[in-house]
Design a protein around this motif. Structure first.
Motif, mmCIF file in Angstrom:
data_model
loop_
_atom_site.group_PDB
_atom_site.id
_atom_site.type_symbol
_atom_site.label_atom_id
_atom_site.label_comp_id
_atom_site.label_asym_id
_atom_site.label_seq_id
_atom_site.Cartn_x
_atom_site.Cartn_y
_atom_site.Cartn_z
ATOM 1 N N GLN A 237 0.825 -1.209 0.000
ATOM 2 C CA GLN A 237 0.000 0.000 0.000
ATOM 3 C C GLN A 237 0.861 1.262 0.000
ATOM 4 O OE1 GLN A 237 -0.762 -2.725 2.219
ATOM 5 N NE2 GLN A 237 -2.047 -3.345 0.489
ATOM 6 N N GLY A 238 2.168 1.074 0.052
ATOM 7 C CA GLY A 238 3.051 2.225 0.026
ATOM 8 C C GLY A 238 3.443 2.761 1.385
ATOM 9 N N GLU A 239 2.976 2.110 2.446
ATOM 10 C CA GLU A 239 3.422 2.531 3.779
ATOM 11 C C GLU A 239 4.920 2.287 3.892
ATOM 12 O OE1 GLU A 239 0.899 1.524 7.373
ATOM 13 O OE2 GLU A 239 0.079 0.140 5.882
ATOM 14 N N ARG A 240 5.602 3.200 4.546
ATOM 15 C CA ARG A 240 7.042 3.076 4.726
ATOM 16 C C ARG A 240 7.409 3.307 6.186
ATOM 17 N NH1 ARG A 240 10.148 5.850 -0.391
ATOM 18 N NH2 ARG A 240 8.868 4.903 -2.006
ATOM 19 N N VAL A 241 8.268 2.455 6.682
ATOM 20 C CA VAL A 241 8.837 2.648 8.009
ATOM 21 C C VAL A 241 10.343 2.553 7.859
ATOM 22 C CG1 VAL A 241 9.048 1.741 10.350
ATOM 23 C CG2 VAL A 241 6.823 1.680 9.185
ATOM 24 N N GLU A 242 11.039 3.615 8.220
ATOM 25 C CA GLU A 242 12.497 3.591 8.130
ATOM 26 C C GLU A 242 13.083 3.422 9.524
ATOM 27 O OE1 GLU A 242 14.188 6.624 5.696
ATOM 28 O OE2 GLU A 242 16.240 6.085 6.213
ATOM 29 N N SER A 243 14.039 2.542 9.611
ATOM 30 C CA SER A 243 14.705 2.284 10.883
ATOM 31 C C SER A 243 16.191 2.060 10.590
ATOM 32 C CB SER A 243 14.072 1.065 11.563
ATOM 33 O OG SER A 243 14.602 0.888 12.862
ATOM 34 N N THR A 244 16.876 1.555 11.571
ATOM 35 C CA THR A 244 18.279 1.210 11.381
ATOM 36 C C THR A 244 18.537 -0.158 11.999
ATOM 37 O OG1 THR A 244 19.027 2.155 13.471
ATOM 38 C CG2 THR A 244 18.972 3.633 11.539
ATOM 39 N N LEU A 245 19.605 -0.773 11.547
ATOM 40 C CA LEU A 245 19.955 -2.068 12.120
ATOM 41 C C LEU A 245 20.253 -1.917 13.609
ATOM 42 C CD1 LEU A 245 20.520 -5.067 11.760
ATOM 43 C CD2 LEU A 245 22.875 -4.459 11.116
ATOM 44 N N ALA A 246 20.938 -0.856 13.982
ATOM 45 C CA ALA A 246 21.265 -0.659 15.403
ATOM 46 C C ALA A 246 20.012 -0.487 16.250
ATOM 47 C CB ALA A 246 22.193 0.543 15.557
ATOM 48 N N GLU A 247 18.996 0.097 15.648
ATOM 49 C CA GLU A 247 17.739 0.272 16.380
ATOM 50 C C GLU A 247 17.002 -1.063 16.502
ATOM 51 O OE1 GLU A 247 14.979 3.978 16.120
ATOM 52 O OE2 GLU A 247 14.255 2.568 14.604
ATOM 53 N N LEU A 248 17.022 -1.838 15.434
ATOM 54 C CA LEU A 248 16.305 -3.117 15.440
ATOM 55 C C LEU A 248 17.064 -4.202 16.209
ATOM 56 C CD1 LEU A 248 15.057 -3.217 11.730
ATOM 57 C CD2 LEU A 248 13.728 -2.688 13.780
ATOM 58 N N LEU A 249 18.372 -4.092 16.239
ATOM 59 C CA LEU A 249 19.196 -5.092 16.946
ATOM 60 C C LEU A 249 20.304 -4.343 17.694
ATOM 61 C CD1 LEU A 249 19.604 -8.171 17.380
ATOM 62 C CD2 LEU A 249 21.267 -8.079 15.513
ATOM 63 N N PRO A 250 19.987 -3.781 18.843
ATOM 64 C CA PRO A 250 20.945 -2.899 19.531
ATOM 65 C C PRO A 250 22.185 -3.606 20.079
ATOM 66 C CG PRO A 250 18.931 -3.169 20.824
ATOM 67 C CD PRO A 250 18.681 -3.811 19.492
ATOM 68 N N GLN A 251 22.079 -4.889 20.366
ATOM 69 C CA GLN A 251 23.221 -5.590 20.936
ATOM 70 C C GLN A 251 23.426 -6.924 20.227
ATOM 71 O OE1 GLN A 251 22.347 -5.754 25.146
ATOM 72 N NE2 GLN A 251 23.206 -3.734 25.483
ATOM 73 N N PRO A 252 23.904 -6.890 18.990
ATOM 74 C CA PRO A 252 24.102 -8.146 18.256
ATOM 75 C C PRO A 252 25.216 -8.987 18.877
ATOM 76 C CG PRO A 252 25.124 -6.336 17.075
ATOM 77 C CD PRO A 252 24.379 -5.732 18.231
ATOM 78 N N PHE A 253 25.102 -10.282 18.688
ATOM 79 C CA PHE A 253 26.175 -11.166 19.096
ATOM 80 C C PHE A 253 27.378 -10.891 18.192
ATOM 81 C CE2 PHE A 253 28.596 -15.109 18.596
ATOM 82 C CZ PHE A 253 28.924 -15.340 19.907
ATOM 83 N N SER A 254 28.575 -10.866 18.776
ATOM 84 C CA SER A 254 29.778 -10.612 17.979
ATOM 85 C C SER A 254 30.972 -11.295 18.610
ATOM 86 C CB SER A 254 30.032 -9.108 17.880
ATOM 87 O OG SER A 254 31.249 -8.882 17.175
ATOM 88 N N LEU A 255 31.839 -11.806 17.763
ATOM 89 C CA LEU A 255 33.103 -12.378 18.237
ATOM 90 C C LEU A 255 34.246 -11.383 18.028
ATOM 91 C CD1 LEU A 255 32.772 -16.035 16.885
ATOM 92 C CD2 LEU A 255 32.463 -15.218 19.235
ATOM 93 N N ARG A 256 33.902 -10.188 17.595
ATOM 94 C CA ARG A 256 34.932 -9.188 17.295
ATOM 95 C C ARG A 256 35.384 -8.435 18.545
ATOM 96 N NH1 ARG A 256 31.296 -8.069 12.891
ATOM 97 N NH2 ARG A 256 31.980 -9.225 11.081
ATOM 98 N N GLY A 257 34.745 -8.676 19.668
ATOM 99 C CA GLY A 257 35.172 -8.049 20.922
ATOM 100 C C GLY A 257 34.611 -6.674 21.159
#
Ligand SMILES: [Zn+2]
Length: 128
Positions: free
Chosen positions: A108-128
């Protein structure tokens, strides 16, 4: 940010979704560091755990060409409000980007803009 090429690519990919079980077709497109756009649809399986989301298919397609730095992602599905990437896809994107804009749209053309940091604020990482 000109979202139109990404939305068009995601919508075109969505037309090829393989979703005979859920009937929930999704398309995703990722803009990579060289300006190329890689789009994909979701691909389901009779074993539900084997289904792969459009977002992961798109980033896998891009990564398979040697690209590693996604700049933006657009996702399209027939859902209101627009569907957000699932947790698996968020973590997969986080493998390649600390943050990036994500646009979620529907038919329908609805748009929601976000960011990866907003959607996943604390991702798992092995980078330290
Ligand atoms: Zn997903």
């Amino acid at each position: 940010m000109d979202w139109e090429p990404l939305i068009a690519a995601a919508a075109a990919a969505r037309a090829h979704a393989y979703a005979p079980y859920s009937r929930f077709a999704v398309g995703a497109a990722v803009l990579m560091e060289d300006g190329s756009i890689h789009a994909a649809a979701n691909v389901e399986n009779c074993l539900p755990a084997l289904g792969i989301c459009a977002e992961r298919n798109a980033i896998a397609a891009a990564a398979s060409t040697g690209l590693r730095r996604p700049q933006a992602v657009a996702v399209i599905a027939d859902m209101s409000p627009p569907a957000t990437p699932c947790g698996l896809c968020r973590q997969t994107l986080a493998e390649f980007a600390g943050d990036l804009p994500i646009l979620m749209v529907n038919l329908q053309g609805e748009r929601v803009e976000s960011t990866l940091a907003e959607l996943l604020p604390q991702p798992f990482s092995l980078r330290g």
